[in-house]
Write a protein that holds these residues in place. Structure first.
Motif, PDB file in Angstrom:
ATOM      1  N   ARG A 240       0.849  -1.237  -0.102  1.00 20.38           N
ATOM      2  CA  ARG A 240       0.085   0.049  -0.133  1.00 20.38           C
ATOM      3  C   ARG A 240       0.855   1.166   0.084  1.00 20.38           C
ATOM      4  N   ARG A 241       0.089   2.476  -0.283  1.00 17.45           N
ATOM      5  CA  ARG A 241       0.754   3.636  -0.403  1.00 17.45           C
ATOM      6  C   ARG A 241      -0.230   4.661   0.200  1.00 17.45           C
ATOM      7  N   SER A 242       0.364   5.697   0.844  1.00 13.00           N
ATOM      8  CA  SER A 242      -0.409   6.694   1.348  1.00 13.00           C
ATOM      9  C   SER A 242      -1.574   6.301   2.192  1.00 13.00           C
ATOM     10  N   GLY A 243      -1.240   4.991   3.091  1.00 17.84           N
ATOM     11  CA  GLY A 243      -2.175   4.610   4.171  1.00 17.84           C
ATOM     12  C   GLY A 243      -3.089   3.967   3.670  1.00 17.84           C
ATOM     13  N   ARG A 244      -3.812   4.258   2.419  1.00 17.90           N
ATOM     14  CA  ARG A 244      -4.861   3.364   1.563  1.00 17.90           C
ATOM     15  C   ARG A 244      -4.135   2.908   0.407  1.00 17.90           C
ATOM     16  N   ASN A 245      -4.761   3.125  -0.500  1.00  9.22           N
ATOM     17  CA  ASN A 245      -4.469   2.708  -1.853  1.00  9.22           C
ATOM     18  C   ASN A 245      -3.540   1.278  -1.866  1.00  9.22           C
ATOM     19  N   PRO A 246      -4.347   0.049  -1.675  1.00  9.44           N
ATOM     20  CA  PRO A 246      -3.633  -1.143  -1.673  1.00  9.44           C
ATOM     21  C   PRO A 246      -3.336  -1.700  -3.037  1.00  9.44           C
ATOM     22  N   THR A 247      -2.130  -2.399  -3.356  1.00  7.86           N
ATOM     23  CA  THR A 247      -1.959  -2.935  -4.424  1.00  7.86           C
ATOM     24  C   THR A 247      -1.879  -4.459  -4.402  1.00  7.86           C
ATOM     25  N   LEU A 248      -2.645  -5.157  -4.815  1.00  8.03           N
ATOM     26  CA  LEU A 248      -2.779  -6.723  -4.836  1.00  8.03           C
ATOM     27  C   LEU A 248      -1.796  -7.248  -5.967  1.00  8.03           C
ATOM     28  N   LYS A 249      -1.021  -8.138  -5.160  1.00  6.04           N
ATOM     29  CA  LYS A 249      -0.076  -8.987  -6.157  1.00  6.04           C
ATOM     30  C   LYS A 249      -0.624 -10.265  -6.334  1.00  6.04           C
ATOM     31  N   LEU A 250      -0.588 -10.840  -7.615  1.00  2.76           N
ATOM     32  CA  LEU A 250      -1.180 -12.214  -8.017  1.00  2.76           C
ATOM     33  C   LEU A 250      -0.194 -13.024  -8.250  1.00  2.76           C
ATOM     34  N   ALA A 251      -0.446 -14.535  -7.958  1.00  5.29           N
ATOM     35  CA  ALA A 251       0.362 -15.560  -8.385  1.00  5.29           C
ATOM     36  C   ALA A 251       1.026 -15.286  -9.825  1.00  5.29           C
ATOM     37  N   SER A 252      -0.004 -14.773 -10.698  1.00  7.53           N
ATOM     38  CA  SER A 252       0.359 -14.952 -12.043  1.00  7.53           C
ATOM     39  C   SER A 252       1.554 -13.837 -12.296  1.00  7.53           C
ATOM     40  N   GLY A 253       1.553 -13.067 -11.216  1.00  8.37           N
ATOM     41  CA  GLY A 253       2.791 -11.853 -11.400  1.00  8.37           C
ATOM     42  C   GLY A 253       2.061 -10.733 -11.847  1.00  8.37           C
ATOM     43  N   ARG A 254       0.799 -10.630 -11.953  1.00  7.66           N
ATOM     44  CA  ARG A 254       0.034  -9.401 -12.236  1.00  7.66           C
ATOM     45  C   ARG A 254      -0.118  -8.624 -11.070  1.00  7.66           C
ATOM     46  N   ASP A 255       0.048  -7.116 -10.880  1.00  8.17           N
ATOM     47  CA  ASP A 255      -0.154  -6.285  -9.974  1.00  8.17           C
ATOM     48  C   ASP A 255      -1.327  -5.640 -10.501  1.00  8.17           C
ATOM     49  N   VAL A 256      -2.492  -5.387  -9.520  1.00  7.75           N
ATOM     50  CA  VAL A 256      -3.570  -4.434  -9.339  1.00  7.75           C
ATOM     51  C   VAL A 256      -3.768  -3.553  -8.391  1.00  7.75           C
ATOM     52  N   ALA A 257      -3.889  -2.351  -8.743  1.00  7.44           N
ATOM     53  CA  ALA A 257      -4.178  -1.329  -7.637  1.00  7.44           C
ATOM     54  C   ALA A 257      -5.447  -0.899  -7.499  1.00  7.44           C
ATOM     55  N   VAL A 258      -5.983  -0.561  -6.287  1.00  7.13           N
ATOM     56  CA  VAL A 258      -7.425  -0.140  -6.118  1.00  7.13           C
ATOM     57  C   VAL A 258      -7.240   1.158  -4.845  1.00  7.13           C
ATOM     58  N   ASP A 259      -8.326   1.795  -4.780  1.00  2.00           N
ATOM     59  CA  ASP A 259      -8.119   2.855  -3.869  1.00  2.00           C
ATOM     60  C   ASP A 259      -8.592   2.171  -2.473  1.00  2.00           C
ATOM     61  N   ILE A 260      -9.438   1.080  -2.222  1.00  2.04           N
ATOM     62  CA  ILE A 260      -9.894   0.694  -0.914  1.00  2.04           C
ATOM     63  C   ILE A 260     -10.210  -0.710  -1.258  1.00  2.04           C
ATOM     64  N   LEU A 261      -9.876  -1.588  -0.490  1.00  2.00           N
ATOM     65  CA  LEU A 261     -10.119  -3.013  -0.780  1.00  2.00           C
ATOM     66  C   LEU A 261     -10.930  -3.453   0.572  1.00  2.00           C
ATOM     67  N   PHE A 262     -12.285  -4.348   0.241  1.00  2.00           N
ATOM     68  CA  PHE A 262     -13.106  -4.597   1.147  1.00  2.00           C
ATOM     69  C   PHE A 262     -12.972  -6.223   1.125  1.00  2.00           C
ATOM     70  N   ALA A 263     -12.909  -6.776   2.504  1.00  2.00           N
ATOM     71  CA  ALA A 263     -12.420  -8.168   2.800  1.00  2.00           C
ATOM     72  C   ALA A 263     -13.316  -8.692   3.618  1.00  2.00           C
ATOM     73  N   HIS A 264     -13.524  -9.970   3.825  1.00  2.00           N
ATOM     74  CA  HIS A 264     -14.271 -10.620   4.890  1.00  2.00           C
ATOM     75  C   HIS A 264     -13.810 -11.734   5.404  1.00  2.00           C
ATOM     76  N   PRO A 265     -12.567 -11.669   6.345  1.00  2.00           N
ATOM     77  CA  PRO A 265     -11.881 -12.951   6.511  1.00  2.00           C
ATOM     78  C   PRO A 265     -12.761 -13.643   7.714  1.00  2.00           C
ATOM     79  N   ARG A 266     -12.597 -14.925   8.081  1.00  2.00           N
ATOM     80  CA  ARG A 266     -13.573 -15.608   8.823  1.00  2.00           C
ATOM     81  C   ARG A 266     -13.333 -15.104  10.047  1.00  2.00           C
ATOM     82  N   ASN A 267     -13.917 -15.164  11.163  1.00  2.00           N
ATOM     83  CA  ASN A 267     -13.718 -14.803  12.552  1.00  2.00           C
ATOM     84  C   ASN A 267     -14.105 -16.061  13.367  1.00  2.00           C
ATOM     85  N   LYS A 268     -13.705 -15.796  14.796  1.00  2.00           N
ATOM     86  CA  LYS A 268     -14.200 -16.478  15.769  1.00  2.00           C
ATOM     87  C   LYS A 268     -14.357 -15.957  17.069  1.00  2.00           C
TER      88      LYS A 268
END
Length: 297
Positions: free
Chosen positions: A200-228
């Motif tokens: 990430r850069r500037s606090g937000r703006n994550p870049t996702l690195k993929l197994a294929s070698g591709r990088d994709v940048a977004v401004d914000i990422l939403f995710a829902h990991p499992r919880n307990k």
């Protein structure tokens, strides 16, 4: 003996304590000081407290509760619960035991971070779970959504109230053909392949690195990991639970009472799919009120 012991002192637990203290019921709140939203810089959507840091809101709540002589706030962990209605015993981490007629469980849940470098470090800032909590501040920007199961389709539809720029990351999931067609109709691209790292850069703006070698940048990422659940007291008590796509929840009835008489529950422990301080607060308040009413003679 207390009237009520509350295990967990974040929004749900403190809201319950407020109602009980105002009813002049003797109550002790046990808390370890690790609320789920401690990673968030601001809390949103709570009337009167919008855009305030959540830890500041909790600190002010504790100051307000100090005016009620029947309320005790104790920094301690509950290790074991025994007994039954009108005679519960709570063993704390320091070996001391407290007794109470009723219990309220509000110890919340813990998000289980995936084994992806950069995910845990970005949680609560550039990776968030709730559009109602953070969507307004990033409306119109490029959002990303990590697919976690069938429920993600509804989330992708929901997000279009905030933005027209959404990218879905399959992260190894097999998204059905009909859902892919629906997302394409909504101009929502799908990026296949496993996520291997998040920078990430500037606090937000994550870049996702993929197994294929591709990088994709977004401004914000939403995710829902499992919880307990943050503690295992419900397991040792044998309380009824229900499975959700993200983890288990405690079953409660319309009065917030669990499957064991005299034990009530509120907050994310009963409702992790909507992680809202507003929801936790009203559930905690109702648990406190119903616990108080159950002791009337």
């Amino acid at each position: 003996m207390d009237d009520v012991i509350i295990i967990g002192g974040s929004f749900a637990g403190l809201a319950a304590a407020l109602q009980l203290g105002r009813a002049r019921r003797k109550v002790t709140v046990l808390d370890t000081g690790l609320p789920r939203n401690r990673f968030a810089g601001h809390s949103h959507g709570m009337l009167g407290h919008d855009h305030k840091p959540p830890l500041d809101i909790l600190a002010e709540a504790r100051r307000q509760l100090a005016r009620y002589p029947a309320i005790s706030l104790v920094n301690a962990r509950a290790d074991k619960v025994s007994g039954g209605i009108d005679d519960f015993s709570v063993l704390m981490g320091d070996g001391e035991s407290l007794g109470a007629r009723r219990l309220i469980l509000s110890y919340g849940i813990t998000d289980q971070m995936p084994d992806v470098p950069g995910f845990a470090e970005s949680w609560g800032t550039s990776i968030v779970p709730c559009p109602y909590c953070d969507g307004f501040e990033v409306a119109g920007q490029h959002w990303g959504l990590v697919w976690s199961g069938p429920q993600s389709h509804n989330q992708a539809r929901l997000f279009h109230d905030w933005t027209d720029r959404l990218t879905v990351f399959a992260d190894g999931h097999d998204i059905p053909t009909d859902i892919r067609a629906d997302l394409e109709r909504r101009n929502t691209p799908i990026v296949d392949g496993r996520i291997t790292e998040i920078t990430r850069r500037s606090g937000r703006n994550p870049t996702l690195k993929l197994a294929s070698g591709r990088d994709v940048a977004v401004d914000i990422l939403f995710a829902h990991p499992r919880n307990k659940p943050s503690a295992g007291l419900h397991e040792s008590l044998g309380l009824a639970t229900a499975a959700t796509p993200l983890g288990i929840v405690l079953k409660v009835d319309e009065r917030r009472e669990t499957s064991m008489p005299g034990i009530y529950a509120a907050g994310d422990l009963t409702n992790p799919m909507i992680p809202s301080v507003t929801t936790a607060s009203w559930q905690g308040a109702m648990a406190g009120i119903f616990a108080q009413q159950s002791m009337l003679v």
